[in-house]
Design an enzyme around this catalytic site. Structure first.
Site, PDB file in Angstrom:
ATOM      1  N   GLY A 133       5.995   5.284   8.593  1.00  0.00           N
ATOM      2  CA  GLY A 133       5.098   6.442   8.557  1.00  0.00           C
ATOM      3  C   GLY A 133       5.242   7.250   9.841  1.00  0.00           C
ATOM      4  O   GLY A 133       6.208   7.104  10.595  1.00  0.00           O
ATOM      5  N   GLU A 184       7.838  16.933  14.698  1.00  0.00           N
ATOM      6  CA  GLU A 184       8.572  16.687  13.462  1.00  0.00           C
ATOM      7  C   GLU A 184       8.161  17.755  12.442  1.00  0.00           C
ATOM      8  O   GLU A 184       6.979  17.883  12.116  1.00  0.00           O
ATOM      9  CB  GLU A 184       8.219  15.285  12.951  1.00  0.00           C
ATOM     10  CG  GLU A 184       9.129  14.789  11.868  1.00  0.00           C
ATOM     11  CD  GLU A 184       8.782  13.360  11.443  1.00  0.00           C
ATOM     12  OE1 GLU A 184       7.595  12.985  11.507  1.00  0.00           O
ATOM     13  OE2 GLU A 184       9.700  12.628  11.053  1.00  0.00           O
ATOM     14  N   CYS A 242      13.196  11.071   7.460  1.00  0.00           N
ATOM     15  CA  CYS A 242      12.917  10.737   8.864  1.00  0.00           C
ATOM     16  C   CYS A 242      14.130  11.040   9.738  1.00  0.00           C
ATOM     17  O   CYS A 242      13.984  11.361  10.910  1.00  0.00           O
ATOM     18  CB  CYS A 242      12.502   9.281   8.997  1.00  0.00           C
ATOM     19  SG  CYS A 242      13.660   8.144   8.219  1.00  0.00           S
ATOM     20  N   GLU A 275       8.282   1.588  11.695  1.00  0.00           N
ATOM     21  CA  GLU A 275       9.394   2.542  11.510  1.00  0.00           C
ATOM     22  C   GLU A 275       8.759   3.922  11.461  1.00  0.00           C
ATOM     23  O   GLU A 275       8.212   4.313  10.429  1.00  0.00           O
ATOM     24  CB  GLU A 275      10.121   2.280  10.191  1.00  0.00           C
ATOM     25  CG  GLU A 275      10.825   0.953  10.097  1.00  0.00           C
ATOM     26  CD  GLU A 275      12.144   0.949  10.818  1.00  0.00           C
ATOM     27  OE1 GLU A 275      12.618   2.025  11.239  1.00  0.00           O
ATOM     28  OE2 GLU A 275      12.696  -0.140  10.982  1.00  0.00           O
ATOM     29  N   GLU A 301       1.703   9.037  14.619  1.00  0.00           N
ATOM     30  CA  GLU A 301       0.239   8.979  14.729  1.00  0.00           C
ATOM     31  C   GLU A 301      -0.311   7.790  13.932  1.00  0.00           C
ATOM     32  O   GLU A 301      -1.182   7.060  14.416  1.00  0.00           O
ATOM     33  CB  GLU A 301      -0.398  10.279  14.212  1.00  0.00           C
ATOM     34  CG  GLU A 301      -0.066  11.517  15.020  1.00  0.00           C
ATOM     35  CD  GLU A 301       1.373  11.996  14.852  1.00  0.00           C
ATOM     36  OE1 GLU A 301       1.994  11.733  13.793  1.00  0.00           O
ATOM     37  OE2 GLU A 301       1.910  12.609  15.803  1.00  0.00           O
ATOM     38  N   THR A 302       0.201   7.602  12.724  1.00  0.00           N
ATOM     39  CA  THR A 302      -0.256   6.463  11.919  1.00  0.00           C
ATOM     40  C   THR A 302       0.138   5.152  12.599  1.00  0.00           C
ATOM     41  O   THR A 302      -0.656   4.202  12.650  1.00  0.00           O
ATOM     42  CB  THR A 302       0.323   6.539  10.490  1.00  0.00           C
ATOM     43  OG1 THR A 302      -0.104   7.760   9.900  1.00  0.00           O
ATOM     44  CG2 THR A 302      -0.147   5.384   9.629  1.00  0.00           C
ATOM     45  N   GLY A 303       1.345   5.106  13.139  1.00  0.00           N
ATOM     46  CA  GLY A 303       1.789   3.890  13.832  1.00  0.00           C
ATOM     47  C   GLY A 303       0.896   3.561  15.019  1.00  0.00           C
ATOM     48  O   GLY A 303       0.547   2.387  15.249  1.00  0.00           O
ATOM     49  N   LYS A 338       0.889  -1.171   0.000  1.00  0.00           N
ATOM     50  CA  LYS A 338       0.000   0.000   0.000  1.00  0.00           C
ATOM     51  C   LYS A 338       0.925   1.218   0.000  1.00  0.00           C
ATOM     52  O   LYS A 338       1.416   1.644   1.037  1.00  0.00           O
ATOM     53  CB  LYS A 338      -0.894  -0.005   1.244  1.00  0.00           C
ATOM     54  CG  LYS A 338      -2.255   0.658   1.048  1.00  0.00           C
ATOM     55  CD  LYS A 338      -2.191   2.101   0.584  1.00  0.00           C
ATOM     56  CE  LYS A 338      -1.949   3.079   1.724  1.00  0.00           C
ATOM     57  NZ  LYS A 338      -1.803   4.479   1.251  1.00  0.00           N
ATOM     58  N   GLU A 361      -0.556   7.580  -1.190  1.00  0.00           N
ATOM     59  CA  GLU A 361      -1.372   8.058  -2.305  1.00  0.00           C
ATOM     60  C   GLU A 361      -0.653   9.171  -3.072  1.00  0.00           C
ATOM     61  O   GLU A 361      -1.016   9.493  -4.203  1.00  0.00           O
ATOM     62  CB  GLU A 361      -2.751   8.538  -1.820  1.00  0.00           C
ATOM     63  CG  GLU A 361      -2.765   9.523  -0.666  1.00  0.00           C
ATOM     64  CD  GLU A 361      -2.699   8.856   0.724  1.00  0.00           C
ATOM     65  OE1 GLU A 361      -1.957   7.871   0.890  1.00  0.00           O
ATOM     66  OE2 GLU A 361      -3.388   9.352   1.632  1.00  0.00           O
TER      67      GLU A 361
HETATM   68  P1  NAD Z   1       1.920   8.817   7.058  1.00  0.00           P
HETATM   69  O1  NAD Z   1       1.979   8.168   8.394  1.00  0.00           O
HETATM   70  O2  NAD Z   1       0.930   9.869   6.827  1.00  0.00           O
HETATM   71  O3  NAD Z   1       1.644   7.720   5.915  1.00  0.00           O
HETATM   72  C1  NAD Z   1       2.484   6.592   5.752  1.00  0.00           C
HETATM   73  C2  NAD Z   1       1.690   5.500   5.045  1.00  0.00           C
HETATM   74  O4  NAD Z   1       0.659   5.059   5.943  1.00  0.00           O
HETATM   75  C3  NAD Z   1       0.969   5.970   3.780  1.00  0.00           C
HETATM   76  O5  NAD Z   1       0.945   4.931   2.832  1.00  0.00           O
HETATM   77  C4  NAD Z   1      -0.437   6.249   4.288  1.00  0.00           C
HETATM   78  O6  NAD Z   1      -1.419   6.178   3.281  1.00  0.00           O
HETATM   79  C5  NAD Z   1      -0.604   5.136   5.295  1.00  0.00           C
HETATM   80  N1  NAD Z   1      -1.610   5.396   6.331  1.00  0.00           N
HETATM   81  C6  NAD Z   1      -1.981   6.581   6.840  1.00  0.00           C
HETATM   82  N2  NAD Z   1      -2.957   6.412   7.758  1.00  0.00           N
HETATM   83  C7  NAD Z   1      -3.177   5.079   7.840  1.00  0.00           C
HETATM   84  C8  NAD Z   1      -4.052   4.274   8.625  1.00  0.00           C
HETATM   85  N3  NAD Z   1      -4.897   4.811   9.509  1.00  0.00           N
HETATM   86  N4  NAD Z   1      -4.010   2.935   8.459  1.00  0.00           N
HETATM   87  C9  NAD Z   1      -3.135   2.364   7.588  1.00  0.00           C
HETATM   88  N5  NAD Z   1      -2.305   3.085   6.804  1.00  0.00           N
HETATM   89  C10 NAD Z   1      -2.317   4.434   6.940  1.00  0.00           C
HETATM   90  O7  NAD Z   1       3.397   9.324   6.755  1.00  0.00           O
HETATM   91  P2  NAD Z   1       3.912  10.127   5.486  1.00  0.00           P
HETATM   92  O8  NAD Z   1       3.480  11.536   5.600  1.00  0.00           O
HETATM   93  O9  NAD Z   1       3.613   9.367   4.240  1.00  0.00           O
HETATM   94  O10 NAD Z   1       5.502  10.020   5.707  1.00  0.00           O
HETATM   95  C11 NAD Z   1       6.181  10.825   6.588  1.00  0.00           C
HETATM   96  C12 NAD Z   1       6.355  10.171   7.933  1.00  0.00           C
HETATM   97  O11 NAD Z   1       7.045   8.925   7.791  1.00  0.00           O
HETATM   98  C13 NAD Z   1       7.206  10.994   8.863  1.00  0.00           C
HETATM   99  O12 NAD Z   1       6.686  10.946  10.160  1.00  0.00           O
HETATM  100  C14 NAD Z   1       8.554  10.309   8.798  1.00  0.00           C
HETATM  101  O13 NAD Z   1       9.385  10.526   9.919  1.00  0.00           O
HETATM  102  C15 NAD Z   1       8.140   8.890   8.704  1.00  0.00           C
HETATM  103  N6  NAD Z   1       9.247   8.099   8.163  1.00  0.00           N
HETATM  104  C16 NAD Z   1       9.900   7.239   9.006  1.00  0.00           C
HETATM  105  C17 NAD Z   1      10.978   6.514   8.527  1.00  0.00           C
HETATM  106  C18 NAD Z   1      11.715   5.529   9.402  1.00  0.00           C
HETATM  107  O14 NAD Z   1      12.451   4.721   8.866  1.00  0.00           O
HETATM  108  N7  NAD Z   1      11.548   5.565  10.714  1.00  0.00           N
HETATM  109  C19 NAD Z   1      11.380   6.686   7.200  1.00  0.00           C
HETATM  110  C20 NAD Z   1      10.690   7.589   6.391  1.00  0.00           C
HETATM  111  C21 NAD Z   1       9.613   8.285   6.873  1.00  0.00           C
END
Ligand code: NAD
Length: 487
Positions: free
Chosen positions: A227, A380, A283, A249, A230-232, A175, A178
């Protein structure tokens, strides 16, 4: 208007069951460059069914054959390299040299796990009955892995999940974000369609629709998510009652510490790269800078001068150093952090505004007189900002690094062994870079501590994530044992 990009399930194009589409724009021009299918639960069902259907054959495909298929994906990707880099640049925004690195690094991940996957599936341990029994610790695939990927390094971060998951014998439902689904679909369609149908599938759509449906699907036993925190948290709360294996992650708020002994001119060069690569949308971007109070002004002026020479623009323009942010809401967040800091007494030395041009650009920005409780030092930012704080002792700097709830990475500039050892032993982060920030090494694990989630990708740990453990006690005889009933 560009192309419509359907999903990819069992090596076939599939439109979303609901028939809807999501527009994708080029963040440097705000022009729509295509549409991706807005998938949801019925589409996830279809992809999961394909992945379940392929799982048994894939598990029993020889590891050597899986390795060859991964190497073939590398060869195909090299043949498509320029087209992938161009689409990645149009959809994601960072300058072309950074996109080339992203694709090269993604291919390194495929090569690394192709080979690591050949190497073992557990161990034989000494048995309690050595003449008649064998004890096997087996590592086996989980079955279907759900890989949820962000937009900042869409192919690289996918490869860190896809390659080990496949090498371990799992099938995968991807997934993508988007915001970067077009390049993900193109990569998988062009470079992985020699895998058996159902082994690699892509469902596109929003996190709330496609993402949550994947997390909820009972046949998807592993969710690997990169991600935001909050998503985690949301994903973990859905997955916990189902006892899914979670690999998280999450976000970072990495510190860059200039030690008292550090060479300042080279520290400034390293800081500019560490804070501004991918317009700060990494990140592990350096988002908090700690410098000795006595040299704070010297460092701040030097970095402001360096930053003011950087050229903003479209990532395909060879003269460009820094690209746009991925979207308006991300640019708004950067502006909110800078404005809040200024309202609370920080000074902007350079930048601090949206330039007057199309695209989601924000000027690379250097701030001083920041406090650790300002939003820009707490949340962040994910943008091209360099907030510089002063410290009195290195222990105070380390305490301030550790006071933050996230623990992804940290950078130290120093040549003093005692300072370096003290720093890497006491900072609570998953990766420490001494002097050379943000390098990757595929043989070593990457991930964070504390609120960053604790998962580890890359290295042998990154393969282990996608292998479940089973202990087999094997006795070769059918005879009754003397320790059985009656006593
Ligand atoms: P995001 O959390 O908004 O989205 C990440 C993914 O999760 C996307 O595919 C999104 O569609 C999906 N998603 C969002 N809500 C969801 C839900 N409720 N259920 C299931 N899937 C869902 O993050 P982003 O804006 O795409 O990316 C930036 C974030 O990612 C930053 O916080 C960054 O620090 C983090 N990040 C972490 C690492 C790492 O290795 N730790 C690496 C890169 C980015």
């Amino acid at each position: 208007m560009g192309a419509d990009c359907p999903m990819w399930i069992a090596n076939e194009h599939v439109a979303a069951a609901g028939g809807d589409w999501i527009e994708v724009d080029d963040p440097a021009t705000q022009e729509v460059i295509g549409r991706v299918a807005a998938g949801g639960a019925p589409d996830v069902d279809r992809a999961a069914a394909a992945a379940v259907g392929a799982a048994d054959d894939w598990r029993y495909t020889a590891a050597n054959d899986r390795a060859e298929l991964l190497h073939e994906a590398v060869a195909r990707s090299l043949a498509e390299f320029d087209q992938l880099v161009e689409l990645l640049t149009r959809e994601q925004g960072k300058p072309r040299p950074e996109q080339e690195e992203e694709v090269e690094w993604a291919l390194t991940s495929l090569r690394y796990y192709a080979e690591l996957g050949r190497n073992g599936l557990g161990r034989v341990i000494p048995s309690g009955e050595p003449r008649t029994q064998l004890n096997l610790v087996l590592k086996e695939p989980y079955g279907v892995v759900g890989a949820i990927v962000p937009w900042n390094y869409p192919l690289l971060l996918l490869s860190w999940k896809l390659a080990p998951a496949l090498a371990a014998g799992n099938t995968v439902v991807i997934k993508p974000s988007e915001l970067t689904s077009m390049v993900t679909l193109e990569w998988i369609k062009r470079c992985f369609d020699h895998f058996p149908p159902g082994v690699v599938n892509v469902v596109t759509g929003t996190g709330l629709d496609a993402g949550e449906a994947l997390v909820r699907h009972p046949d998807v036993r592993v969710i690997a998510l990169t991600g935001s925190v909050e998503t985690g948290q949301r994903v973990a709360s859905i997955a916990a009652p189902m006892m899914k294996h979670l690999h998280l992650e999450l976000g970072g708020k990495d510190a860059f510490v200039v030690a008292p002994d550090a060479d300042l001119p080279s520290a400034v060069e390293a800081l500019a790269y560490s804070a501004l690569i991918n317009a700060g949308q990494v990140c592990t971007s350096s988002e908090r800078v700690y410098v000795p109070a006595g040299v704070r002004d010297e460092v701040a002026e030097a970095i402001a001068s360096k930053v003011s020479d950087l050229r903003l623009g479209h990532g395909l323009d060879a003269e460009v150093d820094v690209g746009p942010l991925i979207g308006e809401r991300y640019r708004d967040k950067v502006a909110r952090h800078v404005d809040d800091a200024v309202a609370r007494g920080a000074r902007v030395l350079v930048g601090g505004a949206r330039p007057d041009r199309r695209g989601y650009f924000y000027e690379p920005t250097v701030l001083v007189d920041v406090d650790d409780d300002m939003t820009i030092m707490q949340e962040e930012t994910f943008g091209p900002t360099i907030p510089i704080a002063a410290y009195d002792t290195i222990d105070e700097a380390i305490a301030r690094v550790n006071a933050h709830p996230m623990g992804l990475g940290a950078v130290l500039r120093s040549d003093d062994p005692a300072t370096i050892k003290h720093f890497y032993e006491t900072v609570k982060v998953g990766t420490v870079w001494i002097n050379d920030p943000l390098t990757d090494n595929y043989a070593g694990p990457f991930g964070g501590m504390k609120m960053t989630g604790g998962g580890r990708e890359l290295g042998p740990e990154g393969l282990e994530t996608f292998l479940d453990t089973k202990h087999v006690h094997w006795d070769f005889s059918q005879e009754a044992k003397e320790w059985w009933y009656p006593y």
